[in-house]
Design an enzyme around this catalytic site. Sequence first.
Site, PDB file in Angstrom:
ATOM      1  N   CYS A  63       0.830  -1.208   0.000  1.00  0.00           N
ATOM      2  CA  CYS A  63       0.000   0.000   0.000  1.00  0.00           C
ATOM      3  C   CYS A  63       0.864   1.257   0.000  1.00  0.00           C
ATOM      4  O   CYS A  63       1.842   1.345   0.742  1.00  0.00           O
ATOM      5  CB  CYS A  63      -0.911  -0.008   1.224  1.00  0.00           C
ATOM      6  SG  CYS A  63      -2.123   1.320   1.230  1.00  0.00           S
ATOM      7  N   ARG A  75     -13.204   0.987  -3.811  1.00  0.00           N
ATOM      8  CA  ARG A  75     -12.822   1.103  -2.401  1.00  0.00           C
ATOM      9  C   ARG A  75     -12.044   2.389  -2.137  1.00  0.00           C
ATOM     10  O   ARG A  75     -11.830   2.780  -0.992  1.00  0.00           O
ATOM     11  CB  ARG A  75     -12.052  -0.135  -1.940  1.00  0.00           C
ATOM     12  CG  ARG A  75     -10.599  -0.189  -2.325  1.00  0.00           C
ATOM     13  CD  ARG A  75      -9.965  -1.521  -1.925  1.00  0.00           C
ATOM     14  NE  ARG A  75     -10.070  -1.771  -0.503  1.00  0.00           N
ATOM     15  CZ  ARG A  75      -9.163  -1.363   0.390  1.00  0.00           C
ATOM     16  NH1 ARG A  75      -8.131  -0.658   0.012  1.00  0.00           N
ATOM     17  NH2 ARG A  75      -9.301  -1.661   1.663  1.00  0.00           N
TER      18      ARG A  75
END
Length: 502
Positions: A321, A417
């Site tokens: 991430c 998302r």
Amino acid sequence: MSGFEDGFSAEKLFSQGYSYTYDDVIFLPHFIDFSTDAVSLSTRLSKRVPLSIPCVASPMDTVSESHMAAAMAALGGIGIVHYNCDIDTQASVIRHAKSLQVPIASDAVFKCPEHQIGSVDDFGPSSFVFVSQTGTLTPKLLGYVSKSEWSSMKDDQKEVKIYDYMKSCENKDYYVPWDIDLDKIEAVLEDKQKGFVVLEKEGETVNVVTKDDVERVKGYPKLGSGTVGADKKWMVGAAIGTRESDKERLEHLVKAGANVVVLDSSQGNSIYQLEMIKYVKNTYPELDVVGGNVVTMYQAENLIKAGVDGLRVGMGSGSICTTQEVCAVGRGQATAVYKVSTLAAQHGVPVIADGGISNSGHIVKALVLGASTVMMGSFLAGSTEAPGAYEYRNGRRVKKYRGMGSLEAMTKGSDQRYLGDTAKLKIAQGVVGAVADKGSVLKFIPYTMHAVKQGFQDLGASSLQSAHELLRDNTLRLEARTGAAQIEGGIHGLVSYEKKSF
């Protein structure tokens, strides 16, 4: 020793304005008056979903599909099936996971009838190549080719479609009921003198188990209490987004048997998620809903007021991430877990520590700091049960692992998302990489949980509830670690070494 004290309370340490990761903090040992075997790791994913172990498979398309969800449930944890696919596919994965009563992810290779077998390498570690219309396990096998028989064929005989020389699977001796246990599968293989059996449910293939698979699994630690729902099948979670179309998706997932729903968003404190939480609670009051992701008490409070049954904590802490780098928002995971858990505990809402887990010590820290479970991506990626095929890179056997914020994943739909608009530019908040082959979660998760129990024993906590109480009454003490302390706490000063965890 009046006038002296070791370390800091968690409240004091985490009020100093620093954003701590798991490696930044260390617990000081306490008093032991019980054995490791006496430690209980039973917990809750959400208000009404109990687990035997605090492990959750992350809803990522390179981590959690049917085999992972079934294996995690068999271990006493749970898997959350990703939604980076169409509605029917996600519902099918959930149904398949709940049908895998023997949670073996076979090494078997599947091909379409029109494919060819180019070399013995196409068999991989398996003794068979299986043939189905889709080139996958489901819906029904057409035939198979054994490695030994293929190797004995002449070269010109191999230059045709598999369908032309495969052996049929029509013989009923190959088929057994889907809910048969491992001991009975082994007995059938021995009795029928077959190299494999096909587990079937209502005319469709559920799984294929070979003799090699049985021998491999027999060497794994014995499974404990699995996570089973009211339907006597594995409990499986499902991820959805917060768009209007996700209401239709949720309807199909509930019909497929989803036991809990996770609202999958990188920043959960939004009007879209608040409205979806209320919709789920009003439409499916019997279904627990997990909200997130959040990293602050302010974010968490809004979701708790909306009615969430669990909170997912973490923003930018995953190995793949890049949210903190790209968007300049997030929080060190240790600080985030402690802060959110402190508030959530007052409302009886369990917390899932999502991301940043690289070893058993990180799991101990996450749980003791207030989490009820840990959600893992890279820790499970590369396992036998993770989706995708193995490949070799620089001599190492690896599987692809990608962030749901990577451009590659976002083009399949995961941009939802990140509250993305499909008509606008996509900005990556993750990367695509590869992780080494870890073997089966059925083997390494039990060892990992035993290491976690040893950590709890050193802290004098015989359960998660006990650990949380010791932390909040300031009995457990912590310190921040300098860079040198972190180096000292790891392997150092050696010319070379071999590291084996179990």
